[in-house]
Design a protein around this motif. Structure first.
Motif, PDB file in Angstrom:
ATOM      1  N   THR A 160       3.762 -10.618  44.094  1.00 20.65           N
ATOM      2  CA  THR A 160       3.807 -10.193  45.498  1.00 20.65           C
ATOM      3  C   THR A 160       3.090  -8.858  45.672  1.00 20.65           C
ATOM      4  O   THR A 160       2.322  -8.676  46.625  1.00 20.65           O
ATOM      5  CB  THR A 160       5.265 -10.080  45.987  1.00 20.65           C
ATOM      6  N   ASN A 161       3.328  -7.952  44.761  1.00 14.70           N
ATOM      7  CA  ASN A 161       2.667  -6.646  44.827  1.00 14.70           C
ATOM      8  C   ASN A 161       1.148  -6.816  44.785  1.00 14.70           C
ATOM      9  O   ASN A 161       0.415  -6.162  45.535  1.00 14.70           O
ATOM     10  CB  ASN A 161       3.107  -5.758  43.662  1.00 14.70           C
ATOM     11  N   THR A 162       0.686  -7.709  43.912  1.00 16.10           N
ATOM     12  CA  THR A 162      -0.748  -7.960  43.794  1.00 16.10           C
ATOM     13  C   THR A 162      -1.282  -8.620  45.059  1.00 16.10           C
ATOM     14  O   THR A 162      -2.382  -8.295  45.520  1.00 16.10           O
ATOM     15  CB  THR A 162      -1.038  -8.838  42.565  1.00 16.10           C
ATOM     16  N   ALA A 163      -0.502  -9.531  45.627  1.00 18.09           N
ATOM     17  CA  ALA A 163      -0.916 -10.203  46.864  1.00 18.09           C
ATOM     18  C   ALA A 163      -1.130  -9.195  47.984  1.00 18.09           C
ATOM     19  O   ALA A 163      -2.088  -9.307  48.758  1.00 18.09           O
ATOM     20  CB  ALA A 163       0.134 -11.234  47.285  1.00 18.09           C
ATOM     21  N   VAL A 164      -0.280  -8.200  48.048  1.00 19.17           N
ATOM     22  CA  VAL A 164      -0.373  -7.195  49.108  1.00 19.17           C
ATOM     23  C   VAL A 164      -1.471  -6.176  48.819  1.00 19.17           C
ATOM     24  O   VAL A 164      -2.260  -5.836  49.696  1.00 19.17           O
ATOM     25  CB  VAL A 164       0.994  -6.488  49.290  1.00 19.17           C
ATOM     26  N   GLU A 165      -1.549  -5.721  47.568  1.00 16.68           N
ATOM     27  CA  GLU A 165      -2.466  -4.632  47.241  1.00 16.68           C
ATOM     28  C   GLU A 165      -3.898  -5.080  46.946  1.00 16.68           C
ATOM     29  O   GLU A 165      -4.853  -4.464  47.425  1.00 16.68           O
ATOM     30  CB  GLU A 165      -1.935  -3.839  46.035  1.00 16.68           C
ATOM     31  N   LEU A 166      -4.071  -6.115  46.164  1.00 14.69           N
ATOM     32  CA  LEU A 166      -5.408  -6.462  45.676  1.00 14.69           C
ATOM     33  C   LEU A 166      -6.008  -7.746  46.238  1.00 14.69           C
ATOM     34  O   LEU A 166      -7.218  -7.831  46.416  1.00 14.69           O
ATOM     35  CB  LEU A 166      -5.398  -6.588  44.141  1.00 14.69           C
ATOM     36  N   ALA A 167      -5.183  -8.757  46.454  1.00 17.88           N
ATOM     37  CA  ALA A 167      -5.719 -10.073  46.821  1.00 17.88           C
ATOM     38  C   ALA A 167      -6.617 -10.064  48.051  1.00 17.88           C
ATOM     39  O   ALA A 167      -7.602 -10.806  48.078  1.00 17.88           O
ATOM     40  CB  ALA A 167      -4.579 -11.077  46.990  1.00 17.88           C
ATOM     41  N   PRO A 168      -6.353  -9.225  49.070  1.00 24.36           N
ATOM     42  CA  PRO A 168      -7.228  -9.269  50.246  1.00 24.36           C
ATOM     43  C   PRO A 168      -8.688  -8.909  49.958  1.00 24.36           C
ATOM     44  O   PRO A 168      -9.580  -9.299  50.709  1.00 24.36           O
ATOM     45  CB  PRO A 168      -6.596  -8.250  51.196  1.00 24.36           C
ATOM     46  N   HIS A 169      -8.947  -8.178  48.876  1.00 22.73           N
ATOM     47  CA  HIS A 169     -10.323  -7.747  48.602  1.00 22.73           C
ATOM     48  C   HIS A 169     -10.775  -7.976  47.164  1.00 22.73           C
ATOM     49  O   HIS A 169     -11.842  -7.517  46.771  1.00 22.73           O
ATOM     50  CB  HIS A 169     -10.504  -6.267  48.974  1.00 22.73           C
ATOM     51  N   ALA A 201      -8.025 -11.510  41.665  1.00 21.14           N
ATOM     52  CA  ALA A 201      -6.596 -11.302  41.896  1.00 21.14           C
ATOM     53  C   ALA A 201      -6.062 -12.361  42.845  1.00 21.14           C
ATOM     54  O   ALA A 201      -4.975 -12.912  42.630  1.00 21.14           O
ATOM     55  CB  ALA A 201      -6.349  -9.901  42.449  1.00 21.14           C
ATOM     56  N   ALA A 202      -6.817 -12.669  43.895  1.00 20.81           N
ATOM     57  CA  ALA A 202      -6.379 -13.668  44.882  1.00 20.81           C
ATOM     58  C   ALA A 202      -6.195 -15.030  44.219  1.00 20.81           C
ATOM     59  O   ALA A 202      -5.221 -15.740  44.505  1.00 20.81           O
ATOM     60  CB  ALA A 202      -7.383 -13.750  46.023  1.00 20.81           C
ATOM     61  N   ARG A 203      -7.114 -15.409  43.331  1.00 20.57           N
ATOM     62  CA  ARG A 203      -6.993 -16.696  42.632  1.00 20.57           C
ATOM     63  C   ARG A 203      -5.727 -16.735  41.775  1.00 20.57           C
ATOM     64  O   ARG A 203      -5.035 -17.747  41.740  1.00 20.57           O
ATOM     65  CB  ARG A 203      -8.220 -16.942  41.752  1.00 20.57           C
ATOM     66  N   ARG A 204      -5.444 -15.654  41.088  1.00 19.41           N
ATOM     67  CA  ARG A 204      -4.260 -15.622  40.229  1.00 19.41           C
ATOM     68  C   ARG A 204      -2.971 -15.637  41.053  1.00 19.41           C
ATOM     69  O   ARG A 204      -1.990 -16.271  40.675  1.00 19.41           O
ATOM     70  CB  ARG A 204      -4.322 -14.410  39.303  1.00 19.41           C
ATOM     71  N   VAL A 205      -2.976 -14.936  42.170  1.00 19.30           N
ATOM     72  CA  VAL A 205      -1.808 -14.956  43.057  1.00 19.30           C
ATOM     73  C   VAL A 205      -1.590 -16.369  43.570  1.00 19.30           C
ATOM     74  O   VAL A 205      -0.467 -16.897  43.542  1.00 19.30           O
ATOM     75  CB  VAL A 205      -1.976 -13.954  44.227  1.00 19.30           C
ATOM     76  N   GLU A 206      -2.648 -17.004  44.045  1.00 18.22           N
ATOM     77  CA  GLU A 206      -2.532 -18.372  44.567  1.00 18.22           C
ATOM     78  C   GLU A 206      -2.045 -19.330  43.490  1.00 18.22           C
ATOM     79  O   GLU A 206      -1.208 -20.196  43.746  1.00 18.22           O
ATOM     80  CB  GLU A 206      -3.869 -18.848  45.139  1.00 18.22           C
ATOM     81  N   ALA A 207      -2.538 -19.188  42.272  1.00 19.30           N
ATOM     82  CA  ALA A 207      -2.091 -20.050  41.175  1.00 19.30           C
ATOM     83  C   ALA A 207      -0.604 -19.855  40.904  1.00 19.30           C
ATOM     84  O   ALA A 207       0.136 -20.824  40.697  1.00 19.30           O
ATOM     85  CB  ALA A 207      -2.906 -19.770  39.913  1.00 19.30           C
ATOM     86  N   SER A 208      -0.159 -18.614  40.924  1.00 19.51           N
ATOM     87  CA  SER A 208       1.252 -18.321  40.677  1.00 19.51           C
ATOM     88  C   SER A 208       2.136 -18.877  41.787  1.00 19.51           C
ATOM     89  O   SER A 208       3.163 -19.514  41.520  1.00 19.51           O
ATOM     90  CB  SER A 208       1.451 -16.813  40.537  1.00 19.51           C
ATOM     91  N   LEU A 209       1.725 -18.653  43.026  1.00 23.07           N
ATOM     92  CA  LEU A 209       2.508 -19.167  44.157  1.00 23.07           C
ATOM     93  C   LEU A 209       2.492 -20.696  44.159  1.00 23.07           C
ATOM     94  O   LEU A 209       3.524 -21.332  44.423  1.00 23.07           O
ATOM     95  CB  LEU A 209       1.967 -18.620  45.474  1.00 23.07           C
ATOM     96  N   GLY A 210       1.355 -21.276  43.839  1.00 26.25           N
ATOM     97  CA  GLY A 210       1.264 -22.730  43.765  1.00 26.25           C
ATOM     98  C   GLY A 210       2.166 -23.306  42.690  1.00 26.25           C
ATOM     99  O   GLY A 210       2.798 -24.358  42.876  1.00 26.25           O
ATOM    100  N   HIS A 211       2.256 -22.605  41.565  1.00 26.21           N
ATOM    101  CA  HIS A 211       3.117 -23.060  40.474  1.00 26.21           C
ATOM    102  C   HIS A 211       4.579 -23.043  40.915  1.00 26.21           C
ATOM    103  O   HIS A 211       5.314 -24.013  40.681  1.00 26.21           O
ATOM    104  CB  HIS A 211       2.905 -22.182  39.244  1.00 26.21           C
ATOM    105  N   LEU A 212       4.998 -21.953  41.554  1.00 25.24           N
ATOM    106  CA  LEU A 212       6.381 -21.863  42.015  1.00 25.24           C
ATOM    107  C   LEU A 212       6.657 -22.934  43.066  1.00 25.24           C
ATOM    108  O   LEU A 212       7.703 -23.575  43.042  1.00 25.24           O
ATOM    109  CB  LEU A 212       6.677 -20.465  42.565  1.00 25.24           C
ATOM    110  N   GLU A 213       5.720 -23.145  43.974  1.00 27.65           N
ATOM    111  CA  GLU A 213       5.891 -24.195  44.988  1.00 27.65           C
ATOM    112  C   GLU A 213       6.045 -25.562  44.327  1.00 27.65           C
ATOM    113  O   GLU A 213       6.896 -26.367  44.732  1.00 27.65           O
ATOM    114  CB  GLU A 213       4.706 -24.206  45.948  1.00 27.65           C
ATOM    115  N   THR A 214       5.245 -25.830  43.311  1.00 29.50           N
ATOM    116  CA  THR A 214       5.325 -27.113  42.604  1.00 29.50           C
ATOM    117  C   THR A 214       6.681 -27.282  41.925  1.00 29.50           C
ATOM    118  O   THR A 214       7.288 -28.361  41.989  1.00 29.50           O
ATOM    119  CB  THR A 214       4.185 -27.224  41.570  1.00 29.50           C
ATOM    120  N   LEU A 215       7.172 -26.229  41.272  1.00 29.20           N
ATOM    121  CA  LEU A 215       8.484 -26.296  40.624  1.00 29.20           C
ATOM    122  C   LEU A 215       9.587 -26.567  41.634  1.00 29.20           C
ATOM    123  O   LEU A 215      10.471 -27.405  41.409  1.00 29.20           O
ATOM    124  CB  LEU A 215       8.781 -24.996  39.873  1.00 29.20           C
ATOM    125  N   LEU A 216       9.539 -25.845  42.759  1.00 36.00           N
ATOM    126  CA  LEU A 216      10.551 -26.028  43.796  1.00 36.00           C
ATOM    127  C   LEU A 216      10.468 -27.423  44.415  1.00 36.00           C
ATOM    128  O   LEU A 216      11.494 -28.076  44.637  1.00 36.00           O
ATOM    129  CB  LEU A 216      10.403 -24.957  44.877  1.00 36.00           C
TER     130      LEU A 216
END
Length: 196
Positions: A110-119, A123-138
């Protein structure tokens, strides 16, 4: 004859993860990393590359540590919803602890999504992969819950998983902002009511 490394790269990566997680990318200088890791700047560059590369490797390490825990929590045999409820309560509790004199680290993703992913595309790819993984598990857990009769047929497991994913990330942000324990508790209870 080549010199051998005088430090453990794995331990150094873990230490860098902890520093970046606590302070963020921009607020952590190379001098901070040198001091915190106890390693010469040249050794950091030679082993990990740039500060950005070290940060991205630390983010990957974070996922490697968190993902098995989440998978374990959500894939136990038997009823699924108790595990989902426990996960929601854990996120609320940990997020409240961040704002209650804790380290206020929040979630590294989340910190990376807020601080780095916009630019930062990497970082954005890694954030999306992490969020996608959690979504898949849920989603997988909630599909199992519906198949076992725990979740009403009219409930969409993927939509509920996305709601929980957004809730979890929001909890981490609220937790970093200060004492939001009442907000976190109420949000958790309202989200859990949707599972009934």
């Amino acid at each position: 004859m080549a010199r051998t490394k005088e430090f453990d790269p794995d331990a150094a990566l873990q230490s860098a993860l902890e520093l970046f997680w606590r302070r963020g990318y921009e607020a952590t200088s190379m001098a901070d990393l040198v001091d915190h890791l106890g390693i010469a700047r040249a050794s950091i560059y030679a082993t990990f590359g740039s500060k950005r590369e070290l940060y991205l490797r630390a983010l990957e390490r974070y996922g490697e540590q968190q993902n098995p825990l989440l998978l374990s929590e959500l894939s136990q045999p038997g009823p699924v919803l108790p595990a989902v409820r426990a996960l929601v309560h854990r996120f609320a509790r940990e997020s409240a602890a961040d704002g209650d004199g804790g380290l206020q680290r929040g979630c590294f993703v989340t910190n990376t999504a807020v601080e780095l992913a916009p630019h930062d595309e990497g970082a954005a790819r890694r954030v999306e992969a992490s969020l996608g993984h959690l979504e898949t598990l849920l989603t997988a857990a909630l599909v199992r819950a519906r198949a076992q009769g725990e979740l009403p047929d009219g409930r969409d497991p993927q939509a509920l998983a996305r709601l929980l994913l957004v809730l979890f990330q929001g909890m981490r942000v609220i937790g970093k902002a200060g004492d939001g324990s009442a907000r976190l508790r109420d949000a958790a209870e309202q989200a859990l009511a949707l599972l009934d």
